[in-house]
Design a protein around this motif. Sequence first.
Motif, PDB file in Angstrom:
ATOM      1  N   TRP A  47       5.157  -0.034   4.580  1.00 23.35           N
ATOM      2  CA  TRP A  47       5.065   0.592   5.900  1.00 23.35           C
ATOM      3  C   TRP A  47       5.006  -0.459   7.012  1.00 23.35           C
ATOM      4  O   TRP A  47       5.174  -1.647   6.752  1.00 23.35           O
ATOM      5  CB  TRP A  47       3.869   1.566   5.974  1.00 23.35           C
ATOM      6  CG  TRP A  47       3.899   2.608   4.889  1.00 23.35           C
ATOM      7  CD1 TRP A  47       3.103   2.654   3.771  1.00 23.35           C
ATOM      8  CD2 TRP A  47       4.808   3.718   4.769  1.00 23.35           C
ATOM      9  NE1 TRP A  47       3.447   3.724   2.991  1.00 23.35           N
ATOM     10  CE2 TRP A  47       4.474   4.401   3.574  1.00 23.35           C
ATOM     11  CE3 TRP A  47       5.858   4.210   5.557  1.00 23.35           C
ATOM     12  CZ2 TRP A  47       5.148   5.535   3.151  1.00 23.35           C
ATOM     13  CZ3 TRP A  47       6.519   5.341   5.130  1.00 23.35           C
ATOM     14  CH2 TRP A  47       6.168   5.993   3.942  1.00 23.35           C
ATOM     15  N   ASP A 186       0.416   5.610   5.211  1.00 20.84           N
ATOM     16  CA  ASP A 186       0.717   4.183   5.277  1.00 20.84           C
ATOM     17  C   ASP A 186      -0.250   3.342   4.460  1.00 20.84           C
ATOM     18  O   ASP A 186      -0.754   2.331   4.916  1.00 20.84           O
ATOM     19  CB  ASP A 186       0.812   3.692   6.723  1.00 20.84           C
ATOM     20  CG  ASP A 186      -0.258   4.303   7.587  1.00 20.84           C
ATOM     21  OD1 ASP A 186      -1.219   4.837   7.023  1.00 20.84           O
ATOM     22  OD2 ASP A 186      -0.141   4.237   8.816  1.00 20.84           O
ATOM     23  N   THR A 205      -6.039   2.048  -0.409  1.00 23.42           N
ATOM     24  CA  THR A 205      -5.719   3.376   0.121  1.00 23.42           C
ATOM     25  C   THR A 205      -6.938   4.291   0.108  1.00 23.42           C
ATOM     26  O   THR A 205      -7.884   4.064  -0.673  1.00 23.42           O
ATOM     27  CB  THR A 205      -4.609   4.040  -0.729  1.00 23.42           C
ATOM     28  OG1 THR A 205      -4.158   5.233  -0.088  1.00 23.42           O
ATOM     29  CG2 THR A 205      -5.096   4.397  -2.121  1.00 23.42           C
ATOM     30  N   GLY A 207      -6.031   7.306  -0.511  1.00 24.59           N
ATOM     31  CA  GLY A 207      -5.361   8.302  -1.351  1.00 24.59           C
ATOM     32  C   GLY A 207      -4.775   9.428  -0.528  1.00 24.59           C
ATOM     33  O   GLY A 207      -4.668   9.349   0.686  1.00 24.59           O
ATOM     34  N   GLY A 239       3.403   6.278  -1.837  1.00 25.72           N
ATOM     35  CA  GLY A 239       3.968   7.612  -1.984  1.00 25.72           C
ATOM     36  C   GLY A 239       3.136   8.439  -2.951  1.00 25.72           C
ATOM     37  O   GLY A 239       1.955   8.150  -3.164  1.00 25.72           O
TER      38      GLY A 239
HETATM   39  C1  SD4 Z   1      -1.816   7.766  -3.689  1.00 24.02           C
HETATM   40  N1  SD4 Z   1       0.029   6.246  -3.464  1.00 24.02           N
HETATM   41  O1  SD4 Z   1      -3.043   7.826  -3.657  1.00 24.02           O
HETATM   42  C2  SD4 Z   1      -1.135   6.747  -2.795  1.00 24.02           C
HETATM   43  C3  SD4 Z   1      -0.837   7.392  -1.473  1.00 24.02           C
HETATM   44  C4  SD4 Z   1       0.026   6.641  -0.539  1.00 24.02           C
HETATM   45  O2  SD4 Z   1       0.629   6.272   1.643  1.00 24.02           O
HETATM   46  O3  SD4 Z   1       0.777   5.770  -0.879  1.00 24.02           O
HETATM   47  N2  SD4 Z   1      -0.059   6.960   0.728  1.00 24.02           N
HETATM   48  O4  SD4 Z   1      -1.124   8.503  -4.372  1.00 24.02           O
END
Ligand code: SD4
Length: 324
Positions: A47, A186, A205, A207, A239
Motif C-alpha cells: 500500500w 492498508d 495489522t 486484521g 488482503g
Molecule cells: C488479514 N491480511 O488479517 C490481513 C488484512 C489486510 O489490509 O491485509 N488488510 O487478513
Amino acid sequence: MSKRRDFLKKIGISSSLLSLGFIGSCSDSKNVSSNSQAQLPLFISTWNNHKANSTAFNTLKEGGTVLDAIESGIHVPENDPNDTSVGYGGRPDRDGYVTLDACMMSSDGNAGSVTFMSGFKNPISVARKVMENTPHVMLSGIGAEDFALQEGFEKINLLTDDSARALEEWSVKSKYAPKINAERHDTIGMLGIDAHGDLAGGCSTSGLAYKMRGRVGDSPIIGAGLYVDNEIGAATATGLGELIMKTVGSFLVVELMRNGLSPQEACKTAVKRIASRYNVDDSQVGFIAVNKNGAFGGYSLRSGFQYVVNKSPQTELFDSSYLL
Ligand code: SD4
C-alpha cells in the motif's frame, strides 16, 4: 517518447506524475528486467506506506540494521490513529476489541510473531522480542500481552473514538463483508535488503474489521503473511488472509523465486494459484517480493493494490498489475 513512458501512458499513468518522480515504473513482467539491476539498499512495502518506507530507509542510512529499519518503519502506521488497519486506531472485531497480529523475520532465518494481542501500540516490536528473547516463534493472546509487559511495553487502549463510532454504525446491519481496497485496507508488509544483500521483513495489522473474536489472519503466520529466505528473497502479503493462509502464500512466492521466477512472475503465479483454487468473488489479495539481487515486483487479484519502493530517500509509488 521513451518506451517506458509510452508503456506507462498506455496503462494510464500520467507523465506529470512521472516527472514529479512520485510514481515509478509499473513492474509488469514486461519491464521487470529494468529493475533487476541491483540498487541497494532497497525497501518495499504494501500500500501507500510511503512514510514508513522512507523512515526505514533513513534508519538504515543512520547506521541501523535492516531489521531495525523495518521495525522503525512499521512503527509509523502502528502509531497513526488514522491508519485503521494497523496498531493504534485499528478497527476492532465485532465485539469491540482491537486485536493485533504481527511478525518479523531476519536474514539468519529467525522469526518471531504475536497474534490476537490487545493493548500494545507496537506489536512489531513485541514480535521482535519473541524472536530474540524467547525459545519460541509465536506468542498469542494473554500470553503475548504478559510477555509484552515483562519486556517493558506500555499497555494502552487501542480503540479510538473514531473506531468505536465506526463499529456502532457497522452494528446496525452487522454484515461481515470485508471490502476490497476499502476500510483503509492498508496492512503493512515491509521487505528490506541492505547494501550487503541481506534481507529481512515484517508485517503488522489489526486484521479485518469486524472479524469474529479470536480470528487470526495471515499476517503473523510465518510463510503466509511473510517469508524471508536470505539465499533467495522475501515476500509479504495483504488482503483476505484466509485465502493467503490456505495457500501459504508468501512461502509459495519465495519458493517460486527459488525455482527461477522473477519476483513479479512469482507474485503473479501465486495470485493465479489462489484464483484457480478458491472462490475469489469480492476479494483482494496482493503480494510483493524482492529477490537477492534487489529485483522486485508486486501483483494482485484486482486493481487498486499499490506498493511503495525506496532505493533512495525518495519514495516511488507503484500501481500493481492484477489478474481480474
Ligand atoms: C488479514 N491480511 O488479517 C490481513 C488484512 C489486510 O489490509 O491485509 N488488510 O487478513
